[in-house]
Design an enzyme around this catalytic site. Structure first.
Site, PDB file in Angstrom:
ATOM      1  N   TRP A 133       0.804  -1.226   0.000  1.00 30.39           N
ATOM      2  CA  TRP A 133       0.000   0.000   0.000  1.00 30.39           C
ATOM      3  C   TRP A 133       0.836   1.276   0.000  1.00 30.39           C
ATOM      4  CZ3 TRP A 133       1.672   2.754   4.048  1.00 30.39           C
ATOM      5  CH2 TRP A 133       2.230   2.067   5.110  1.00 30.39           C
ATOM      6  N   ASN A 134       2.113   1.211   0.385  1.00 34.81           N
ATOM      7  CA  ASN A 134       2.834   2.466   0.686  1.00 34.81           C
ATOM      8  C   ASN A 134       3.191   3.275  -0.558  1.00 34.81           C
ATOM      9  OD1 ASN A 134       4.730   0.347   0.149  1.00 34.81           O
ATOM     10  ND2 ASN A 134       6.359   1.608   1.010  1.00 34.81           N
ATOM     11  N   LYS A 157      -2.361  -9.018  -7.094  1.00 30.50           N
ATOM     12  CA  LYS A 157      -3.006  -9.037  -5.785  1.00 30.50           C
ATOM     13  C   LYS A 157      -2.491  -7.799  -5.051  1.00 30.50           C
ATOM     14  CE  LYS A 157      -2.930 -10.224  -1.158  1.00 30.50           C
ATOM     15  NZ  LYS A 157      -3.210  -8.996  -0.403  1.00 30.50           N
ATOM     16  N   HIS A 158      -3.326  -6.771  -4.963  1.00 25.50           N
ATOM     17  CA  HIS A 158      -2.894  -5.556  -4.290  1.00 25.50           C
ATOM     18  C   HIS A 158      -3.320  -5.593  -2.830  1.00 25.50           C
ATOM     19  CE1 HIS A 158      -1.038  -1.706  -4.248  1.00 25.50           C
ATOM     20  NE2 HIS A 158      -1.004  -1.629  -5.569  1.00 25.50           N
ATOM     21  N   ALA A 159      -2.658  -4.751  -2.030  1.00 20.40           N
ATOM     22  CA  ALA A 159      -2.993  -4.667  -0.616  1.00 20.40           C
ATOM     23  C   ALA A 159      -4.450  -4.219  -0.452  1.00 20.40           C
ATOM     24  CB  ALA A 159      -2.054  -3.682   0.085  1.00 20.40           C
ATOM     25  N   SER A 160      -5.137  -4.768   0.538  1.00 26.28           N
ATOM     26  CA  SER A 160      -6.530  -4.381   0.751  1.00 26.28           C
ATOM     27  C   SER A 160      -6.641  -2.916   1.150  1.00 26.28           C
ATOM     28  CB  SER A 160      -7.169  -5.278   1.810  1.00 26.28           C
ATOM     29  OG  SER A 160      -6.450  -5.211   3.032  1.00 26.28           O
ATOM     30  N   SER A 210       6.755  -7.360   4.059  1.00 19.23           N
ATOM     31  CA  SER A 210       7.539  -7.615   5.267  1.00 19.23           C
ATOM     32  C   SER A 210       8.383  -8.879   5.137  1.00 19.23           C
ATOM     33  CB  SER A 210       6.611  -7.755   6.464  1.00 19.23           C
ATOM     34  OG  SER A 210       5.864  -8.963   6.372  1.00 19.23           O
ATOM     35  N   GLU A 231      11.130  -8.226  -2.194  1.00 17.61           N
ATOM     36  CA  GLU A 231      11.634  -6.907  -1.764  1.00 17.61           C
ATOM     37  C   GLU A 231      11.013  -6.657  -0.402  1.00 17.61           C
ATOM     38  OE1 GLU A 231      11.781  -3.705  -0.531  1.00 17.61           O
ATOM     39  OE2 GLU A 231      10.911  -2.626  -2.222  1.00 17.61           O
ATOM     40  N   LEU A 232      11.841  -6.792   0.653  1.00 15.27           N
ATOM     41  CA  LEU A 232      11.304  -6.951   2.001  1.00 15.27           C
ATOM     42  C   LEU A 232      11.592  -5.787   2.948  1.00 15.27           C
ATOM     43  CD1 LEU A 232      12.178 -10.738   2.433  1.00 15.27           C
ATOM     44  CD2 LEU A 232      10.102  -9.713   1.476  1.00 15.27           C
TER      45      LEU A 232
END
Length: 463
Positions: A133-134, A157-160, A210, A231-232
């Site tokens: 989301w960022n 699949k994007h962040a909710s 994460s 990419e964490l």
């Protein structure tokens, strides 16, 4: 019954949007359609793929007036900065489209009489993109456009928290008349995502998020022999040498620390300053930090919006409190930022000194508007402290000595070395990390190598 997903806005805590999560039938339909469409897409000339992808970029940019306030409502980005994400989106997309002919060209070794030998870059199949989301447009475009250019199909699949971003991608491709089935936007939970990965029906997974979630991606992919790009995140350091242009360094490091409320994998989270200029640097850094305006991101005057959730802000507050309890000093009074409110997503920026590497704020990813600053006596001390981290995404060196920057950069365990800049992705360079910042590459021509497989042709034509 299919679960309803609610997007809670950090602006005011209200439900901004809600959608139904994909069900098993929709997921199955998407996987079948992606495989079918990709079989035809990979045969389309690269010029046609480029034209369609370019049209999708144009279509996305045409939605700017709707996208900018949506970003503010979904994840708190101030509207005065919202268009900047689309500029970065365009820069990355257009660069990856432009370099595709060279990056995807066959590799031909030295000629041998009587033989035709070359290595083709073949598409993998279906690429699953799991985006955060960022920076919801930037992180997604890193893979989506080059994956399509390379001849793959894509499932996003994007962040909710930024579920409307996936819909914007789908709309852009619809307006560009991308062939049906090549791109799918699916609202999935963690278990559904893991099931898709474990099914073996996607051939590459590119994930940004994460460390723990990255481990879950690898676990889901175990035994499937598919590519997993991770990419964490990071705990990115900066080193300010005595020969620096001080004003330039302060201006850029304040921005690198607090832009997007510090919610960036490559935000500057710890700064090491030559002890000879340490007092002057800290004074200027604090003065500039105090000029931020914390408030509603829909207000044009706001330069620092809320964090994505109250719990994210609470984590950073906890890091600050722990550091203070261990002897750190806070140089910013939260009362100078009236919107700061414990229990809310609104958090004042904070600058900490007298910090050590025994403190969480100097070791664990904060992902918020806080930075610790330490004095150092030498390049060697700075290098040791910069490397004292489980992360290695990017690091910046602030100096007027190019040779010194290259020497120091060679000694740092990191994916990207910056000199006199930070918190920026150049699409011509590989975006990658070491240690717990992940593995794999996006952007640059090397990014295409992770979205294709090599296929060798060894043809004897004279017998």
């Amino acid at each position: 019954m299919t679960e309803i997903v609610q997007l809670i806005s950090p602006v005011d805590g209200r439900v901004y949007a809600e959608r139904r999560r994909a069900d098993a039938a929709q997921i199955e339909q998407a996987l079948i359609a992606a495989e079918t469409a990709q079989a035809q897409w990979k045969r389309r000339p690269l010029s046609e793929r480029a034209a369609l992808c370019s049209a999708a970029v144009d279509a996305m940019l045409a939605m700017k007036d709707e996208i900018v306030p949506e970003l503010a409502w979904q994840m708190g980005r101030p509207v005065r900065f919202g268009a900047g994400e689309l500029r970065g989106f365009e820069e990355r997309a257009r660069h990856m489209i432009a370099i595709a002919p060279e990056a995807l060209a066959a590799v031909e070794p030295a000629p041998v009489d009587g033989f035709r030998r070359y290595i083709k870059r073949e598409p993998l199949g279906t690429v699953l993109v799991i985006a955060p989301w960022n920076y919801p447009y930037l992180t997604a475009v890193n893979t989506i456009i080059p994956a399509l250019m390379a001849g793959n199909s894509v499932i996003l699949k994007h962040a909710s928290q930024t579920l409307l971003v996936g819909e914007r991608f789908a709309e852009a491709f619809r307006r560009a008349h991308l062939p049906e089935g090549l791109f799918h936007n699916l609202l999935l939970d963690h278990q559904q995502t893991a099931t898709i990965i474990a099914s073996g029906r996607v051939q590459q997974v590119n994930f940004t998020g994460s460390v723990d979630a990255g481990k879950a991606m690898e676990a889901a992919a175990m035994g499937r022999f598919l590519g997993v790009g991770l990419e964490l995140g990071g705990k990115d350091p900066a080193y300010v040498r005595a020969d620096v242009n001080l004003e330039h360094a302060v201006e850029n490091l304040v921005d690198g620390s607090f832009f997007n409320s510090g919610q960036s994998c490559c935000a500057v989270e710890r700064i090491y300053v030559d002890e000879k200029i340490y007092p002057a640097f800290v004074e200027r850094f604090v003065d500039l930090t105090r000029q931020y305006v914390l408030g509603n991101p829909l207000d044009e005057a706001t330069t620092l919006g809320p964090l994505v959730t109250p719990s994210a802000a609470e984590f950073v507050r906890g890091q600050i409190a722990d550091a203070l309890a261990q002897g750190a000093r806070a140089l910013i009074d939260p009362k100078d930022f009236p919107a700061d409110a414990p229990g809310s997503a609104y958090l004042a920026p904070q600058v900490l000194v007298d910090v050590t590497h025994q403190m969480s704020v100097m070791r664990e990813e904060s992902f918020g508007p806080v930075v610790g600053i330490m004095p150092v006596a030498s390049d060697d001390e700075a290098i040791a402290l910069m490397n004292d981290s489980e992360f290695g995404l990017s690091a910046s060196i602030w100096t007027q000595d190019l040779a010194a920057a290259e020497r120091i950069g060679d000694a740092i365990g990191t994916g990207t070395v910056f000199m006199n800049r930070c918190d920026y992705l150049d699409p011509a360079l590989a975006w990658t990390g070491v240690k717990n910042s992940g593995r794999g590459v996006t952007l640059s021509r090397l990014g295409y190598e992770h979205l294709t497989r090599a296929k060798s042709f060894h043809l004897r034509h004279e017998i």
